[in-house]
Design a protein around this motif. Structure first.
Motif, PDB file in Angstrom:
ATOM      1  N   MET A 111       0.810  -1.204   0.000  1.00  0.00           N
ATOM      2  CA  MET A 111       0.000   0.000   0.000  1.00  0.00           C
ATOM      3  C   MET A 111       0.854   1.270   0.000  1.00  0.00           C
ATOM      4  SD  MET A 111      -3.085   0.736  -0.195  1.00  0.00           S
ATOM      5  CE  MET A 111      -4.386   1.783   0.233  1.00  0.00           C
ATOM      6  N   PRO A 112       1.959   1.329   0.762  1.00  0.00           N
ATOM      7  CA  PRO A 112       2.777   2.549   0.719  1.00  0.00           C
ATOM      8  C   PRO A 112       3.333   2.840  -0.677  1.00  0.00           C
ATOM      9  CG  PRO A 112       3.378   1.245   2.619  1.00  0.00           C
ATOM     10  CD  PRO A 112       2.452   0.411   1.791  1.00  0.00           C
ATOM     11  N   LEU A 113       3.622   1.795  -1.453  1.00  0.00           N
ATOM     12  CA  LEU A 113       4.135   2.000  -2.804  1.00  0.00           C
ATOM     13  C   LEU A 113       3.085   2.662  -3.688  1.00  0.00           C
ATOM     14  CD1 LEU A 113       6.406   1.597  -4.836  1.00  0.00           C
ATOM     15  CD2 LEU A 113       5.425  -0.623  -5.364  1.00  0.00           C
ATOM     16  N   ILE A 114       1.841   2.248  -3.558  1.00  0.00           N
ATOM     17  CA  ILE A 114       0.760   2.843  -4.343  1.00  0.00           C
ATOM     18  C   ILE A 114       0.591   4.315  -3.967  1.00  0.00           C
ATOM     19  CG2 ILE A 114      -1.729   2.793  -4.779  1.00  0.00           C
ATOM     20  CD1 ILE A 114      -1.570  -0.257  -4.366  1.00  0.00           C
ATOM     21  N   THR A 115       0.653   4.610  -2.683  1.00  0.00           N
ATOM     22  CA  THR A 115       0.543   5.991  -2.216  1.00  0.00           C
ATOM     23  C   THR A 115       1.677   6.836  -2.770  1.00  0.00           C
ATOM     24  OG1 THR A 115      -0.504   5.214  -0.197  1.00  0.00           O
ATOM     25  CG2 THR A 115       0.348   7.450  -0.185  1.00  0.00           C
ATOM     26  N   LEU A 116       2.890   6.300  -2.759  1.00  0.00           N
ATOM     27  CA  LEU A 116       4.046   7.028  -3.280  1.00  0.00           C
ATOM     28  C   LEU A 116       3.887   7.309  -4.769  1.00  0.00           C
ATOM     29  CD1 LEU A 116       6.894   8.167  -2.837  1.00  0.00           C
ATOM     30  CD2 LEU A 116       7.760   5.900  -3.400  1.00  0.00           C
ATOM     31  N   GLY A 157       2.081  19.969  -9.324  1.00  0.00           N
ATOM     32  CA  GLY A 157       3.078  20.710  -8.568  1.00  0.00           C
ATOM     33  C   GLY A 157       3.143  20.296  -7.107  1.00  0.00           C
ATOM     34  N   LEU A 158       4.026  20.960  -6.406  1.00  0.00           N
ATOM     35  CA  LEU A 158       4.305  20.639  -5.010  1.00  0.00           C
ATOM     36  C   LEU A 158       3.105  20.909  -4.104  1.00  0.00           C
ATOM     37  CD1 LEU A 158       6.406  19.732  -2.951  1.00  0.00           C
ATOM     38  CD2 LEU A 158       7.108  22.115  -2.749  1.00  0.00           C
ATOM     39  N   THR A 159       2.358  21.954  -4.385  1.00  0.00           N
ATOM     40  CA  THR A 159       1.193  22.280  -3.551  1.00  0.00           C
ATOM     41  C   THR A 159       0.175  21.150  -3.545  1.00  0.00           C
ATOM     42  OG1 THR A 159       1.490  24.613  -4.090  1.00  0.00           O
ATOM     43  CG2 THR A 159      -0.623  23.982  -3.156  1.00  0.00           C
ATOM     44  N   ALA A 160      -0.093  20.592  -4.696  1.00  0.00           N
ATOM     45  CA  ALA A 160      -1.058  19.496  -4.778  1.00  0.00           C
ATOM     46  C   ALA A 160      -0.521  18.231  -4.115  1.00  0.00           C
ATOM     47  CB  ALA A 160      -1.411  19.212  -6.228  1.00  0.00           C
ATOM     48  N   ALA A 161       0.782  17.987  -4.232  1.00  0.00           N
ATOM     49  CA  ALA A 161       1.369  16.816  -3.576  1.00  0.00           C
ATOM     50  C   ALA A 161       1.281  16.947  -2.064  1.00  0.00           C
ATOM     51  CB  ALA A 161       2.811  16.627  -4.017  1.00  0.00           C
ATOM     52  N   LEU A 162       1.539  18.140  -1.557  1.00  0.00           N
ATOM     53  CA  LEU A 162       1.403  18.381  -0.121  1.00  0.00           C
ATOM     54  C   LEU A 162      -0.052  18.218   0.304  1.00  0.00           C
ATOM     55  CD1 LEU A 162       2.729  19.259   2.534  1.00  0.00           C
ATOM     56  CD2 LEU A 162       2.261  21.617   1.872  1.00  0.00           C
ATOM     57  N   GLY A 163      -0.980  18.693  -0.498  1.00  0.00           N
ATOM     58  CA  GLY A 163      -2.405  18.529  -0.204  1.00  0.00           C
ATOM     59  C   GLY A 163      -2.814  17.073  -0.179  1.00  0.00           C
ATOM     60  N   CYS A 164      -2.290  16.281  -1.109  1.00  0.00           N
ATOM     61  CA  CYS A 164      -2.592  14.848  -1.148  1.00  0.00           C
ATOM     62  C   CYS A 164      -2.071  14.162   0.112  1.00  0.00           C
ATOM     63  CB  CYS A 164      -1.980  14.240  -2.391  1.00  0.00           C
ATOM     64  SG  CYS A 164      -2.414  12.528  -2.663  1.00  0.00           S
ATOM     65  N   ALA A 165      -0.871  14.522   0.533  1.00  0.00           N
ATOM     66  CA  ALA A 165      -0.297  13.932   1.739  1.00  0.00           C
ATOM     67  C   ALA A 165      -1.105  14.322   2.983  1.00  0.00           C
ATOM     68  CB  ALA A 165       1.156  14.360   1.893  1.00  0.00           C
ATOM     69  N   LEU A 218      -4.234  15.266   3.107  1.00  0.00           N
ATOM     70  CA  LEU A 218      -5.546  14.624   3.036  1.00  0.00           C
ATOM     71  C   LEU A 218      -5.462  13.175   3.490  1.00  0.00           C
ATOM     72  CD1 LEU A 218      -8.510  14.904   2.176  1.00  0.00           C
ATOM     73  CD2 LEU A 218      -7.805  14.172  -0.098  1.00  0.00           C
ATOM     74  N   THR A 219      -4.434  12.464   3.050  1.00  0.00           N
ATOM     75  CA  THR A 219      -4.246  11.072   3.446  1.00  0.00           C
ATOM     76  C   THR A 219      -4.034  10.942   4.942  1.00  0.00           C
ATOM     77  OG1 THR A 219      -3.285  10.583   1.297  1.00  0.00           O
ATOM     78  CG2 THR A 219      -2.865   9.013   3.043  1.00  0.00           C
ATOM     79  N   VAL A 220      -3.156  11.785   5.494  1.00  0.00           N
ATOM     80  CA  VAL A 220      -2.882  11.738   6.934  1.00  0.00           C
ATOM     81  C   VAL A 220      -4.128  12.121   7.725  1.00  0.00           C
ATOM     82  CG1 VAL A 220      -1.571  12.860   8.782  1.00  0.00           C
ATOM     83  CG2 VAL A 220      -0.414  12.125   6.707  1.00  0.00           C
ATOM     84  N   GLY A 221      -4.849  13.129   7.265  1.00  0.00           N
ATOM     85  CA  GLY A 221      -6.055  13.568   7.965  1.00  0.00           C
ATOM     86  C   GLY A 221      -7.135  12.506   8.005  1.00  0.00           C
ATOM     87  N   ALA A 276      -5.917   9.643  10.370  1.00  0.00           N
ATOM     88  CA  ALA A 276      -5.909  10.050  11.769  1.00  0.00           C
ATOM     89  C   ALA A 276      -7.279  10.544  12.233  1.00  0.00           C
ATOM     90  CB  ALA A 276      -4.876  11.155  11.986  1.00  0.00           C
ATOM     91  N   GLU A 277      -8.253  10.552  11.322  1.00  0.00           N
ATOM     92  CA  GLU A 277      -9.598  11.054  11.611  1.00  0.00           C
ATOM     93  C   GLU A 277      -9.559  12.489  12.128  1.00  0.00           C
ATOM     94  OE1 GLU A 277     -11.697   8.300  14.076  1.00  0.00           O
ATOM     95  OE2 GLU A 277     -11.398   6.639  12.679  1.00  0.00           O
ATOM     96  N   ASN A 278      -8.715  13.308  11.497  1.00  0.00           N
ATOM     97  CA  ASN A 278      -8.575  14.717  11.843  1.00  0.00           C
ATOM     98  C   ASN A 278      -9.206  15.535  10.720  1.00  0.00           C
ATOM     99  OD1 ASN A 278      -7.736  17.311  12.374  1.00  0.00           O
ATOM    100  ND2 ASN A 278      -5.720  16.687  13.108  1.00  0.00           N
ATOM    101  N   ALA A 279     -10.345  16.131  10.995  1.00  0.00           N
ATOM    102  CA  ALA A 279     -11.082  16.861   9.965  1.00  0.00           C
ATOM    103  C   ALA A 279     -10.339  18.112   9.506  1.00  0.00           C
ATOM    104  CB  ALA A 279     -12.464  17.236  10.488  1.00  0.00           C
TER     105      ALA A 279
END
Length: 55
Positions: A1-6, A17-25, A27-30, A33-36
């Motif tokens: 699963m981590p490979l697919i995420t990467l 771009g970098l902004t969207a990659a940071l947003g994807c990360a 969103l995944t962490v949120g 972690a169930e953090n809205a």
């Protein structure tokens, strides 16, 4: 699963771009972690490059 995420994050970074990659990360962490707040900020960062003027 981590490979697919990467792979997905690399594609998003290459395409939007970098902004969207940071947003994807964030969103995944949120979601995991169930953090809205974290998921909401990630979602906004993921959508921002797509609706930016001049793109």
């Amino acid at each position: 699963m981590p490979l697919i995420t990467l792979v997905i994050e690399q594609y998003v970074q290459w395409r939007f771009g970098l902004t969207a990659a940071l947003g994807c990360a964030l969103l995944t962490v949120g979601v995991k972690a169930e953090n809205a707040t974290c998921a909401g900020v990630g979602g906004l960062l993921l959508v921002a490059p797509a609706v930016a003027p001049g793109v």
